[in-house]
Structure formats: structure tokens, C-alpha cells
Design a protein around this motif. Structure first.
Motif, PDB file in Angstrom:
ATOM      1  N   THR A 162      55.407  32.985  46.343  1.00  9.83           N
ATOM      2  CA  THR A 162      54.354  32.483  45.448  1.00  9.83           C
ATOM      3  C   THR A 162      53.964  33.576  44.466  1.00  9.83           C
ATOM      4  O   THR A 162      53.859  34.749  44.836  1.00  9.83           O
ATOM      5  CB  THR A 162      53.113  32.053  46.255  1.00  9.83           C
ATOM      6  OG1 THR A 162      53.499  31.048  47.184  1.00  9.83           O
ATOM      7  CG2 THR A 162      52.028  31.497  45.341  1.00  9.83           C
ATOM      8  N   ILE A 163      53.738  33.176  43.197  1.00 11.55           N
ATOM      9  CA  ILE A 163      53.315  34.131  42.173  1.00 11.55           C
ATOM     10  C   ILE A 163      51.907  33.781  41.730  1.00 11.55           C
ATOM     11  O   ILE A 163      51.642  32.651  41.299  1.00 11.55           O
ATOM     12  CB  ILE A 163      54.280  34.124  40.972  1.00 11.55           C
ATOM     13  CG1 ILE A 163      55.703  34.445  41.449  1.00 11.55           C
ATOM     14  CG2 ILE A 163      53.845  35.135  39.927  1.00 11.55           C
ATOM     15  CD1 ILE A 163      56.736  34.423  40.366  1.00 11.55           C
ATOM     16  N   LYS A 164      51.011  34.746  41.860  1.00 18.06           N
ATOM     17  CA  LYS A 164      49.612  34.547  41.484  1.00 18.06           C
ATOM     18  C   LYS A 164      49.218  35.532  40.398  1.00 18.06           C
ATOM     19  O   LYS A 164      49.819  36.593  40.250  1.00 18.06           O
ATOM     20  CB  LYS A 164      48.700  34.712  42.695  1.00 18.06           C
ATOM     21  CG  LYS A 164      48.888  33.640  43.761  1.00 18.06           C
ATOM     22  CD  LYS A 164      47.834  33.737  44.835  1.00 18.06           C
ATOM     23  CE  LYS A 164      47.968  32.580  45.819  1.00 18.06           C
ATOM     24  NZ  LYS A 164      46.896  32.614  46.834  1.00 18.06           N
ATOM     25  N   ILE A 165      48.187  35.162  39.657  1.00 14.36           N
ATOM     26  CA  ILE A 165      47.616  36.058  38.653  1.00 14.36           C
ATOM     27  C   ILE A 165      46.136  36.195  38.920  1.00 14.36           C
ATOM     28  O   ILE A 165      45.457  35.210  39.255  1.00 14.36           O
ATOM     29  CB  ILE A 165      47.887  35.545  37.212  1.00 14.36           C
ATOM     30  CG1 ILE A 165      47.414  36.586  36.191  1.00 14.36           C
ATOM     31  CG2 ILE A 165      47.259  34.189  36.969  1.00 14.36           C
ATOM     32  CD1 ILE A 165      47.902  36.330  34.773  1.00 14.36           C
ATOM     33  N   LYS A 166      45.614  37.408  38.807  1.00 14.29           N
ATOM     34  CA  LYS A 166      44.209  37.679  39.114  1.00 14.29           C
ATOM     35  C   LYS A 166      43.620  38.561  38.027  1.00 14.29           C
ATOM     36  O   LYS A 166      44.183  39.601  37.684  1.00 14.29           O
ATOM     37  CB  LYS A 166      44.093  38.377  40.470  1.00 14.29           C
ATOM     38  CG  LYS A 166      42.671  38.701  40.893  1.00 14.29           C
ATOM     39  CD  LYS A 166      42.686  39.363  42.258  1.00 14.29           C
ATOM     40  CE  LYS A 166      41.274  39.700  42.716  1.00 14.29           C
ATOM     41  NZ  LYS A 166      40.640  40.743  41.918  1.00 14.29           N
ATOM     42  N   ASP A 167      42.497  38.136  37.471  1.00 15.60           N
ATOM     43  CA  ASP A 167      41.810  38.935  36.458  1.00 15.60           C
ATOM     44  C   ASP A 167      41.160  40.143  37.126  1.00 15.60           C
ATOM     45  O   ASP A 167      40.586  40.044  38.219  1.00 15.60           O
ATOM     46  CB  ASP A 167      40.731  38.095  35.761  1.00 15.60           C
ATOM     47  CG  ASP A 167      40.078  38.844  34.629  1.00 15.60           C
ATOM     48  OD1 ASP A 167      40.722  39.022  33.588  1.00 15.60           O
ATOM     49  OD2 ASP A 167      38.904  39.260  34.786  1.00 15.60           O
ATOM     50  N   GLU A 168      41.264  41.308  36.488  1.00 18.20           N
ATOM     51  CA  GLU A 168      40.708  42.546  37.041  1.00 18.20           C
ATOM     52  C   GLU A 168      39.409  42.923  36.325  1.00 18.20           C
ATOM     53  O   GLU A 168      39.240  44.060  35.900  1.00 18.20           O
ATOM     54  CB  GLU A 168      41.743  43.674  36.918  1.00 18.20           C
ATOM     55  CG  GLU A 168      42.998  43.464  37.731  1.00 18.20           C
ATOM     56  CD  GLU A 168      42.756  43.598  39.222  1.00 18.20           C
ATOM     57  OE1 GLU A 168      41.849  44.359  39.622  1.00 18.20           O
ATOM     58  OE2 GLU A 168      43.483  42.937  39.992  1.00 18.20           O
ATOM     59  N   LEU A 169      38.500  41.954  36.222  1.00 22.34           N
ATOM     60  CA  LEU A 169      37.209  42.155  35.552  1.00 22.34           C
ATOM     61  C   LEU A 169      37.402  42.658  34.124  1.00 22.34           C
ATOM     62  O   LEU A 169      36.716  43.569  33.658  1.00 22.34           O
ATOM     63  CB  LEU A 169      36.317  43.117  36.339  1.00 22.34           C
ATOM     64  CG  LEU A 169      35.979  42.697  37.779  1.00 22.34           C
ATOM     65  CD1 LEU A 169      35.187  43.775  38.483  1.00 22.34           C
ATOM     66  CD2 LEU A 169      35.208  41.376  37.788  1.00 22.34           C
ATOM     67  N   SER A 170      38.355  42.056  33.424  1.00 22.61           N
ATOM     68  CA  SER A 170      38.652  42.457  32.048  1.00 22.61           C
ATOM     69  C   SER A 170      37.524  42.061  31.110  1.00 22.61           C
ATOM     70  O   SER A 170      36.760  41.134  31.376  1.00 22.61           O
ATOM     71  CB  SER A 170      39.956  41.808  31.585  1.00 22.61           C
ATOM     72  OG  SER A 170      39.830  40.399  31.565  1.00 22.61           O
ATOM     73  N   THR A 171      37.427  42.739  29.987  1.00 21.31           N
ATOM     74  CA  THR A 171      36.371  42.471  29.006  1.00 21.31           C
ATOM     75  C   THR A 171      36.526  41.100  28.366  1.00 21.31           C
ATOM     76  O   THR A 171      35.548  40.349  28.228  1.00 21.31           O
ATOM     77  CB  THR A 171      36.395  43.543  27.902  1.00 21.31           C
ATOM     78  OG1 THR A 171      36.225  44.827  28.497  1.00 21.31           O
ATOM     79  CG2 THR A 171      35.291  43.301  26.881  1.00 21.31           C
ATOM     80  N   ASN A 172      37.748  40.736  27.974  1.00 24.66           N
ATOM     81  CA  ASN A 172      37.980  39.491  27.250  1.00 24.66           C
ATOM     82  C   ASN A 172      38.535  38.359  28.111  1.00 24.66           C
ATOM     83  O   ASN A 172      38.811  37.279  27.605  1.00 24.66           O
ATOM     84  CB  ASN A 172      38.916  39.753  26.067  1.00 24.66           C
ATOM     85  CG  ASN A 172      38.275  40.676  25.051  1.00 24.66           C
ATOM     86  OD1 ASN A 172      37.149  40.450  24.621  1.00 24.66           O
ATOM     87  ND2 ASN A 172      38.982  41.731  24.676  1.00 24.66           N
ATOM     88  N   GLY A 173      38.708  38.619  29.392  1.00 29.81           N
ATOM     89  CA  GLY A 173      39.137  37.567  30.303  1.00 29.81           C
ATOM     90  C   GLY A 173      40.639  37.309  30.278  1.00 29.81           C
ATOM     91  O   GLY A 173      41.366  37.738  29.386  1.00 29.81           O
TER      92      GLY A 173
END
Length: 204
Positions: A162-173
Motif C-alpha cells: 500500500t502507498i500512502k501520503i501524509k502531510d508533514e504540517l506543511s505551510t501550504n498543505g
């Protein structure tokens, strides 16, 4: 310009020989029998060992190419491989007995991110097993030269098929197919947007 390796006559502004591919040198340079380039102002090659050094390490056949010298009381061997008669650009490689084992296998490629945002011909980034950190700096696994991408921005993770993507509290999302996400599963053909950069995900 005459090639000093194969004597082929090349154009004056050529940097490499059209026949053997060797680097073309000015008249102020020389090439020793071992392929080292040095200034013609010197009487001998500064890179080749002196006869005294060869005697100390027991390398009587140094100028003949490959040779093996024994060092230490345990008889550890170090193979020294030269580039005799092979043209310019060959490097001397020293291989110790401890480094004879093959290198560890790298991570498997599981997909790609492809973008046409900044270059008409496109850019691609490999996705490997495990963590793949997307960032606007060299600290990440994938560096995207976009000032609106954070450091770090998001992470793409491949685990158990499975391939997932997770935001790392980025400024612009981080956006997946136009929707802001904190974490989501991605599949072949999905569009990821980080900052102003759009990336299309393709699986292997």
C-alpha cells in the motif's frame, strides 16, 4: 589537435578524441605509461610511486597494471588496479580484503512522481519502498525547487503493498486530486499537489 593516446588528428577545439574518447591535452601536458596526466614542466610523473616506495611495499610489477601487495603480519592483501594502456580517465581503485563482499541491496522502486509544472519536458522522481520525504531542501529524499513547498512538506510511504501520503504540517498543505488531505492512500494516476507543483503518481 593530435591525440596523445591513439595519434588521431582531431579538430582544434575538440575536448575528447573522436577515435578513442580520451581527453585531448595541450602541448604543455604529458601522459605517463600508467595514464596519469601531468605538466610537461616536470621531469617525471608525480603520481607514480618511486622505486624506493615500490620496494617497501613489494610491488615490483606496479607499472604492469594489476598487482597485489601483502601488508601486515597477517598477510592481508590489497589489490591495486591501474589503468595501463586504457586511455585517460581510468582511476586507481584500492580494494581491501574486507571490502570484497557485495554491497547491500538498495530499496526497490515502486513508482514515480511526474511533473510538468516547471519544465515543459517534464521531471520525474522515483518512489522507493519505505519512506520518501518530499521537501524543498536536500534533507528530503525528493527535492522540489518550489519556494511554496515546505521543508519538509509531505511523506510518501510504501508498506505491505500500500502507498500512502501524509502531510508533514506543511505551510501550504498537501492536495490529492484537488482535495486537501492530512493522510490518504494513493493509487496509479492520482494527482498530488504540493505548493504550486503538480505531480502525477504512477506505479510500477
Amino acid at each position: 589537435m593530435i591525440c596523445k593516446i591513439c595519434n588521431t588528428d582531431n579538430e582544434q577545439n575538440s575536448k575528447f578524441c573522436i577515435s578513442c574518447g580520451s581527453q585531448l591535452m595541450k602541448e604543455s601536458t604529458r601522459v605517463c605509461p600508467n595514464g596519469h596526466i601531468y605538466s610537461s614542466n616536470l621531469s617525471k610523473c608525480p603520481f607514480c610511486p618511486t622505486p624506493d616506495l615500490k620496494m617497501k611495499v613489494g610491488m615490483n610489477n606496479f607499472n604492469q597494471g594489476d598487482s597485489t601487495a601483502t601488508f601486515g603480519s597477517k598477510g592481508d592483501k590489497t589489490s591495486i588496479m591501474g589503468g595501463v594502456g586504457k586511455g585517460i580517465g581510468n582511476k586507481t581503485v584500492i580494494v581491501s580484503a574486507d571490502s570484497a563482499a557485495p554491497p547491500k541491496a538498495g530499496r526497490k522502486i515502486v513508482g514515480w512522481l511526474i511533473s510538468f509544472t516547471w519544465k515543459p519536458e517534464g521531471e520525474d522522481y522515483k518512489i522507493y519502498e519505505g519512506r520518501n520525504l518530499i521537501s524543498n531542501s536536500d534533507e528530503g529524499d525528493i527535492k522540489i525547487n518550489d519556494p511554496s513547498v515546505s521543508t519538509p512538506h509531505c511523506m510518501v510511504l510504501y508498506r505491505a503493498g500500500t502507498i500512502k501520503i501524509k502531510d508533514e504540517l506543511s505551510t501550504n498543505g498537501t492536495f490529492l486530486n484537488g482535495e486537501a488531505i492530512d493522510e490518504a492512500t494513493i493509487k496509479d494516476g492520482d494527482i498530488i499537489k504540493v505548493g504550486k507543483t503538480e505531480l502525477k503518481f504512477r506505479t510500477v
